[in-house]
Design a protein around this motif. Structure first.
Motif, mmCIF file in Angstrom:
data_model
loop_
_atom_site.group_PDB
_atom_site.id
_atom_site.type_symbol
_atom_site.label_atom_id
_atom_site.label_comp_id
_atom_site.label_asym_id
_atom_site.label_seq_id
_atom_site.Cartn_x
_atom_site.Cartn_y
_atom_site.Cartn_z
ATOM 1 N N ASP A 13 47.065 -47.695 -44.992
ATOM 2 C CA ASP A 13 47.461 -48.321 -46.264
ATOM 3 C C ASP A 13 48.840 -47.871 -46.741
ATOM 4 O O ASP A 13 49.439 -48.530 -47.584
ATOM 5 C CB ASP A 13 46.407 -48.058 -47.355
ATOM 6 C CG ASP A 13 46.296 -46.589 -47.726
ATOM 7 O OD1 ASP A 13 46.394 -45.734 -46.828
ATOM 8 O OD2 ASP A 13 46.121 -46.295 -48.921
ATOM 9 N N GLY A 69 38.411 -46.394 -51.254
ATOM 10 C CA GLY A 69 39.475 -45.879 -52.135
ATOM 11 C C GLY A 69 38.921 -44.928 -53.177
ATOM 12 O O GLY A 69 37.890 -45.216 -53.793
ATOM 13 N N GLY A 91 41.950 -40.285 -42.461
ATOM 14 C CA GLY A 91 43.227 -40.996 -42.340
ATOM 15 C C GLY A 91 44.424 -40.066 -42.375
ATOM 16 O O GLY A 91 45.465 -40.354 -41.777
ATOM 17 N N ALA A 92 44.300 -38.933 -43.073
ATOM 18 C CA ALA A 92 45.492 -38.099 -43.256
ATOM 19 C C ALA A 92 45.207 -36.602 -43.122
ATOM 20 O O ALA A 92 45.752 -35.929 -42.242
ATOM 21 C CB ALA A 92 46.106 -38.400 -44.630
ATOM 22 N N LYS A 119 47.275 -38.244 -53.813
ATOM 23 C CA LYS A 119 47.394 -38.353 -55.270
ATOM 24 C C LYS A 119 46.055 -38.143 -55.977
ATOM 25 O O LYS A 119 45.027 -38.641 -55.506
ATOM 26 C CB LYS A 119 48.045 -39.669 -55.659
ATOM 27 C CG LYS A 119 47.289 -40.935 -55.410
ATOM 28 C CD LYS A 119 48.133 -42.108 -55.956
ATOM 29 C CE LYS A 119 47.352 -43.388 -55.999
ATOM 30 N NZ LYS A 119 47.277 -44.118 -54.735
ATOM 31 N N ALA A 131 42.236 -45.043 -39.089
ATOM 32 C CA ALA A 131 43.450 -45.085 -39.916
ATOM 33 C C ALA A 131 43.186 -45.869 -41.189
ATOM 34 O O ALA A 131 43.960 -45.795 -42.143
ATOM 35 C CB ALA A 131 44.586 -45.734 -39.133
HETATM 36 N N1 AQP Z 1 40.339 -45.570 -46.648
HETATM 37 C C1 AQP Z 1 41.279 -44.854 -46.050
HETATM 38 N N2 AQP Z 1 41.309 -44.735 -44.712
HETATM 39 C C2 AQP Z 1 42.260 -43.993 -44.079
HETATM 40 N N3 AQP Z 1 43.232 -43.326 -44.750
HETATM 41 C C3 AQP Z 1 43.223 -43.418 -46.098
HETATM 42 N N4 AQP Z 1 44.018 -42.883 -47.031
HETATM 43 C C4 AQP Z 1 43.609 -43.291 -48.248
HETATM 44 N N5 AQP Z 1 42.536 -44.066 -48.135
HETATM 45 C C5 AQP Z 1 42.275 -44.175 -46.811
HETATM 46 C C6 AQP Z 1 45.141 -41.999 -46.745
HETATM 47 O O1 AQP Z 1 44.943 -40.799 -47.480
HETATM 48 C C7 AQP Z 1 46.225 -40.271 -47.832
HETATM 49 C C8 AQP Z 1 46.250 -39.948 -49.290
HETATM 50 O O2 AQP Z 1 46.059 -41.145 -50.014
HETATM 51 P P1 AQP Z 1 46.671 -41.277 -51.465
HETATM 52 O O3 AQP Z 1 46.157 -40.181 -52.302
HETATM 53 O O4 AQP Z 1 48.145 -41.373 -51.333
HETATM 54 O O5 AQP Z 1 46.112 -42.591 -52.054
HETATM 55 P P2 AQP Z 1 45.962 -44.049 -51.504
HETATM 56 O O6 AQP Z 1 46.633 -44.245 -50.192
HETATM 57 O O7 AQP Z 1 46.350 -45.008 -52.578
HETATM 58 O O8 AQP Z 1 44.428 -44.104 -51.254
HETATM 59 P P3 AQP Z 1 43.164 -43.925 -52.182
HETATM 60 O O9 AQP Z 1 42.510 -42.627 -51.819
HETATM 61 O O10 AQP Z 1 42.391 -45.137 -52.001
HETATM 62 O O11 AQP Z 1 43.627 -43.795 -53.680
HETATM 63 P P4 AQP Z 1 43.583 -44.894 -54.830
HETATM 64 O O12 AQP Z 1 42.168 -45.391 -54.924
HETATM 65 O O13 AQP Z 1 44.027 -44.178 -56.069
HETATM 66 O O14 AQP Z 1 44.547 -45.968 -54.432
HETATM 67 C C9 AQP Z 1 47.265 -41.333 -47.462
HETATM 68 O O15 AQP Z 1 47.887 -40.954 -46.261
HETATM 69 C C10 AQP Z 1 46.443 -42.573 -47.263
HETATM 70 O O16 AQP Z 1 47.030 -43.469 -46.323
#
Ligand code: AQP
Length: 334
Positions: free
Chosen positions: A153, A201, A21-22, A9, A188
């Motif tokens: 997450d 994040g 992670g992805a 996102k 992960a």
């Molecule tokens: N810190 C992390 N370690 C491993 N994997 C991670 N992912 C996110 N942060 C980590 C994985 O990246 C993919 C895309 O994430 P997302 O865009 O769906 O957002 P999210 O999971 O809410 O993580 P973010 O990047 O921290 O965004 P914000 O700050 O907006 O909440 C996913 O597969 C996620 O698991």
């Protein structure tokens, strides 16, 4: 053919956490599998669940798509598109809202964390913050995905997706494939370098502990060398007792293909561990930054990939969503 679905996102610049992670799994494994048909998406509607600036979301959506291509996603091997270009996601989300319960959505960890964050910032909590895991379930189920490669997450949201698929199928007849989360072996959950008990994040306000994919080598080095560790000086892998050191070992292991526990034995100082980790991250990200610099000068190419991806995504999702509309009792349009 196994369908694979995952998304990212545009709430900020992509991070090392997103990559390890992805994204890396999508690029290095998923799109090369002969038995799989992977679908990847910039889930822009999810970025509207928190305070946002329209022009920034647009910019970040394009940047995310460009970075996914720069990371190595190949439009010949996978479908890449933007969520809001394919109406089936929101069409299906409503049916799944009629399947989910208020209680199960309020239990979502991300909802509770982000609600607390919004309250602390004096901001209202958008209703979509509560319901977006249902939209995520729609993202996945619309494609009949069996596998969802995500970081730790997102595991809870994939569990919710499974529950909704099973419940819908039991009530209305078999309609959806029940998916499962696929997590990377290491890294992960990459933690913030300044606050190793919190996830790294992309939308976090304090950026000193976040490595962005587009950070230049000197910035990466500075952030890793300043990572918070602890005072006992012992390099040992123990995520509970030594979260900062363990996070560095996880990152180093993910970059080099080693095991965090085994790597720990090779270090007797935090400085040396940080130095090697910084160098490994810089090397990992170098080709991504270089390809991004090329692609950013050719936005028409990115747009063309997204347009053709959206066309294919519509073709894949439409029959599944139509089937769900019929199954739940809606009169087909003449
Ligand atoms: N810190 C992390 N370690 C491993 N994997 C991670 N992912 C996110 N942060 C980590 C994985 O990246 C993919 C895309 O994430 P997302 O865009 O769906 O957002 P999210 O999971 O809410 O993580 P973010 O990047 O921290 O965004 P914000 O700050 O907006 O909440 C996913 O597969 C996620 O698991």
């Amino acid at each position: 053919m196994k369908r694979i679905f995952s998304g990212i996102k545009p709430t900020g610049h992509l991070t090392l956490g997103n990559y390890l992670g992805a994204v890396r799994q999508w690029v290095e494994v998923d799109q090369h599998r002969a038995d799989a048909d992977p679908v990847f998406c910039v889930v822009d509607l999810h970025a509207l669940t928190v305070e946002h600036e329209p022009a920034r979301v647009r910019r970040l959506s394009r940047q995310a798509a460009t970075l996914l291509l720069a990371s190595g996603l190949d439009p010949e091997r996978c479908t890449l598109f933007v969520q809001s270009h394919v109406n089936e996601h929101t069409r299906l989300a409503y049916l799944l809202e009629c399947t989910a319960t208020d209680g199960e959505l309020r239990r979502m960890i991300q909802y509770r964390e982000k609600t607390a964050g919004a309250a602390a910032a004096g901001q209202g909590v958008r209703l979509s913050l509560l319901t977006y895991p249902v939209l995520m379930a729609a993202d996945i189920l619309a494609y009949g995905a069996e596998e969802v490669p995500v970081g730790e997450d997102q595991r809870q949201h994939v569990e919710l997706t499974r529950d909704l698929a099973v419940r819908f199928n039991q009530r209305y007849g078999h309609t959806f494939t029940v998916p499962r989360a696929v997590l990377p072996r290491v890294a992960a959950r990459v933690m913030d370098l300044q606050d190793p008990r919190s996830k790294m994040g992309k939308s976090h306000a304090s950026t000193a502990g976040i490595v962005y994919l587009l950070d230049d080598p000197a910035t990466v080095e500075k952030k890793v060398m300043r990572a918070v560790t602890d005072n006992d000086g012992e390099v040992r892998y123990d995520r509970e007792a030594k979260p900062g050191v363990s996070n560095l070992l996880d990152v180093l292991a993910a970059c080099t293909g080693g095991e965090p526990e085994a790597l720990a034995a090779g270090y007797d100082s935090y400085g040396a561990l940080k130095k090697d980790t910084a160098a490994a991250v810089v090397e990992l990200l170098r080709p991504v930054r270089e390809r991004h610099a090329e692609l950013v000068g050719d936005p028409a190419r990115v747009d063309a990939v997204l347009a053709s991806g959206a066309g294919r995504a519509r073709e894949l999702a439409r029959p599944v969503v139509d089937r769900a509309y019929r199954a739940i009792g809606l009169l087909p349009a003449a």
